[in-house]
Scaffold this motif. Structure first.
Motif, PDB file in Angstrom:
ATOM      1  N   GLU A   1       4.108 -22.023  12.961  1.00 22.65           N
ATOM      2  CA  GLU A   1       4.239 -22.118  11.255  1.00 22.65           C
ATOM      3  C   GLU A   1       3.541 -21.116  10.639  1.00 22.65           C
ATOM      4  O   GLU A   1       3.522 -20.876   9.382  1.00 22.65           O
ATOM      5  CB  GLU A   1       3.973 -23.630  10.943  1.00 22.65           C
ATOM      6  N   PHE A   2       2.390 -20.384  11.452  1.00 22.62           N
ATOM      7  CA  PHE A   2       1.503 -19.503  10.658  1.00 22.62           C
ATOM      8  C   PHE A   2       1.812 -18.090  10.821  1.00 22.62           C
ATOM      9  O   PHE A   2       1.857 -17.850  12.520  1.00 22.62           O
ATOM     10  CB  PHE A   2       0.012 -20.078  10.994  1.00 22.62           C
ATOM     11  N   ASP A   3       1.717 -17.445  10.164  1.00 26.68           N
ATOM     12  CA  ASP A   3       2.058 -15.767  10.423  1.00 26.68           C
ATOM     13  C   ASP A   3       0.983 -14.817  10.340  1.00 26.68           C
ATOM     14  O   ASP A   3       1.134 -13.650  10.777  1.00 26.68           O
ATOM     15  CB  ASP A   3       3.354 -15.489   9.737  1.00 26.68           C
ATOM     16  N   SER A   4      -0.073 -15.292   9.951  1.00 24.23           N
ATOM     17  CA  SER A   4      -1.179 -14.488   9.778  1.00 24.23           C
ATOM     18  C   SER A   4      -2.471 -15.121  10.463  1.00 24.23           C
ATOM     19  O   SER A   4      -2.772 -16.208  10.006  1.00 24.23           O
ATOM     20  CB  SER A   4      -1.484 -14.070   8.378  1.00 24.23           C
ATOM     21  N   TRP A   5      -3.326 -14.353  11.446  1.00 23.80           N
ATOM     22  CA  TRP A   5      -4.032 -14.933  12.083  1.00 23.80           C
ATOM     23  C   TRP A   5      -5.575 -14.132  12.155  1.00 23.80           C
ATOM     24  O   TRP A   5      -5.161 -12.922  12.039  1.00 23.80           O
ATOM     25  CB  TRP A   5      -3.872 -15.194  13.586  1.00 23.80           C
ATOM     26  N   GLY A   6      -6.563 -14.770  12.045  1.00 22.11           N
ATOM     27  CA  GLY A   6      -7.811 -13.827  12.362  1.00 22.11           C
ATOM     28  C   GLY A   6      -8.063 -13.728  13.798  1.00 22.11           C
ATOM     29  O   GLY A   6      -7.186 -14.160  14.549  1.00 22.11           O
TER      30      GLY A   6
END
Length: 123
Positions: A109-114
């Motif tokens: 569900e998440f498309d930008s990651w650290g």
């Protein structure tokens, strides 16, 4: 494009506390949900908490409900971890999504990651 950078990881003794930060740039977090995940060696990535920028609602995993807490101050989302245990040892990541629900969060569900920050709980 939103960019995320985690910080605050390190070595802590069992029972100790750590505060991780996720600093966002490129856009305001008013339009995003930020989730915290962790991945221990040999295990799948686990969703822990999430906070919606619009209204502060979100998700809190039962496994950490009494020990880990999420908060947001402008474009920084923090993860306060208390009463740490050796099994909390993992790489911790923050990630962005348009919105998160209250029942669960999954990494797809998440498309930008650290890049992640290592937390080691050991005596």
């Amino acid at each position: 494009q939103l960019q995320l950078v985690e910080s605050g990881g390190g070595l802590v003794q069992p029972g100790g506390s750590l505060r991780l930060s996720c600093d966002a740039s490129g856009d305001t977090l008013d339009y995003y949900a930020i989730g915290w995940f962790r991945q221990a060696p040999g295990k799948e990535r686990e969703g822990l908490l999430c906070i919606n920028g619009a209204d502060g609602s979100g998700y809190h995993a039962h496994s950490v409900q009494d020990r880990f807490f999420i908060s947001r101050e402008k474009n920084t989302v923090s993860l306060q971890m208390n009463s740490l245990k050796p099994e909390d040892t993992a790489v911790y990541y923050c990630a962005a999504s348009p919105v998160c629900g209250s029942e669960s969060i999954t990494e797809d569900e998440f498309d930008s990651w650290g890049q992640g920050t290592q937390v080691t709980v050991s005596s």
